[in-house]
Design an enzyme around this catalytic site. Sequence first.
Site, PDB file in Angstrom:
ATOM      1  N   LYS A 127      -3.531   8.605 -30.607  1.00  0.00           N
ATOM      2  CA  LYS A 127      -2.229   9.101 -31.050  1.00  0.00           C
ATOM      3  C   LYS A 127      -1.193   7.972 -31.002  1.00  0.00           C
ATOM      4  O   LYS A 127      -1.211   7.146 -30.091  1.00  0.00           O
ATOM      5  CB  LYS A 127      -1.787  10.252 -30.137  1.00  0.00           C
ATOM      6  CG  LYS A 127      -0.506  10.950 -30.562  1.00  0.00           C
ATOM      7  CD  LYS A 127      -0.218  12.116 -29.622  1.00  0.00           C
ATOM      8  CE  LYS A 127       1.085  12.810 -29.980  1.00  0.00           C
ATOM      9  NZ  LYS A 127       1.400  13.920 -29.053  1.00  0.00           N
ATOM     10  N   LYS A 151      -3.453  12.931 -17.093  1.00  0.00           N
ATOM     11  CA  LYS A 151      -2.437  11.986 -16.623  1.00  0.00           C
ATOM     12  C   LYS A 151      -2.670  11.544 -15.176  1.00  0.00           C
ATOM     13  O   LYS A 151      -2.323  10.428 -14.805  1.00  0.00           O
ATOM     14  CB  LYS A 151      -1.047  12.602 -16.767  1.00  0.00           C
ATOM     15  CG  LYS A 151      -0.608  12.742 -18.222  1.00  0.00           C
ATOM     16  CD  LYS A 151       0.811  13.273 -18.331  1.00  0.00           C
ATOM     17  CE  LYS A 151       1.257  13.339 -19.784  1.00  0.00           C
ATOM     18  NZ  LYS A 151       2.650  13.828 -19.934  1.00  0.00           N
ATOM     19  N   LYS A 179       4.610   5.811 -27.652  1.00  0.00           N
ATOM     20  CA  LYS A 179       5.637   4.868 -27.208  1.00  0.00           C
ATOM     21  C   LYS A 179       5.129   3.956 -26.100  1.00  0.00           C
ATOM     22  O   LYS A 179       5.696   2.897 -25.852  1.00  0.00           O
ATOM     23  CB  LYS A 179       6.861   5.644 -26.700  1.00  0.00           C
ATOM     24  CG  LYS A 179       7.575   6.452 -27.755  1.00  0.00           C
ATOM     25  CD  LYS A 179       8.734   7.257 -27.179  1.00  0.00           C
ATOM     26  CE  LYS A 179       8.256   8.460 -26.403  1.00  0.00           C
ATOM     27  NZ  LYS A 179       9.368   9.336 -25.959  1.00  0.00           N
TER      28      LYS A 179
END
Length: 332
Positions: A194, A111, A197
Site C-alpha cells: 500500500k 503493528k 507515508k
Amino acid sequence: MGIILSGVQPTGNLTLGNYLGAIRNWVTMQSHNTCFFCIVDLHALTVPQDPKKLKMQTREVAAAYIASGINPSLSTIFIQSNISAHTELSWFLSCFTPMGWLNRMIQFKEKSGKNRESSVLGLYAYPVLQAADILLYKATDVPVGEDQKQHVELARDIAGAFNRAYEKEIFPLPEPQILGEATRVMSLRDGTKKMSKSDPSEFSRIHLRDDADTIAQKIKKAKTDPDPLPEDPKLLTERPEAFNLVNIYSALSNQSLESVCHQFAGAQFSTFKPALADLVVSIIAPIGLEIERLMNHEDELDGILKKGNDHAREVAEKTLHEVQKTIGILRV
C-alpha cells in the site's frame, strides 16, 4: 440522507492514496449527507510524536481537507482531541467491550508484531476510541479503507451491546463504506504494498503538497514491467505495478479500468506514463498550492477549525449526556 464520520491521522504529508482512497469520496458525500470529518490526533499518539510536528501536521491535514474540496459550510471539520467527549465515551464503551473482541483485531497484531508485550495500551484499545468517534455523532455510514473495515464492524458490535444492555436504541449500527475505483492505492516502487507515508522511499508515493515537477518525476520513475498495456484489464492481475498505475489513471479520470485499457491498449509505459503524469498534475498540483496558501494563513485555518470544533462539541456532548443518563451517572 445519512450521517457520515471519518478522519485521518496527522502523521505527515498526506498522499495520493489518502486522496483517492478517502478524501475525494468524502467530497462527493457532503452535498447529500450530514458530514463530520475529524483530524484524529489522539489515534496518532499510539506512537511517539514530536509536539511541534504534531501541531503543524494537524493544521496540514485540515488544510488538505479544504484544498481537496471539503467545504466547511457543508461539513464539520474538527480536531478529535479538542472534543473531550471522545475520551469520555471511549471509557464507557470499553466497559461493554469484551477482551475477546479486541484480541481479534488484525491491525494490533500487525503493528505490534513480535513486540506485543511492550506495546502500549493505546495501540491495543484504540478501536474502542474509534467506536466512540463514530457513535458520538450517531454516524450511519463510515467511509474507510479496507484495512479499517474490521474496526467499523467492532463499533457496530459495541453499539449493539450497549443498546441491548439498556433496552434502548441509543446508537444506530454504523455501516462501513468502501468506495471508488482506487480505494487501495499501492506504492509506486512495489505494487504489492500500500502507498504509505512511512515508506522510506520518497519515490514510493505522491504527496498532496508535491509540485508539478516532483509529481512528473515520481511517475516517470515508477516501477513497471516491459510488457505493453493489454486491452483486457483482467490481464493485469499478475502485473501489480502496471495494475496500480492503470488503477490510478482510472480513478482520477473517472473512467472504468476497461475504458482505460481500451484507450491505451498496446501502448508502452513510455507513452502511458506521460499521460498519467499530466492527469495527476492537473488534479493534485492545485491542491498542493491551496494547502500551502492555507498553511501560510493560520488565522484563517484556525478559524475554520474553531467553528468546526464548536459544532462538533455541541453534537458530541448531547450524545454523551444521553449516554450518562442511560447508564445512571449522577451529574450535579
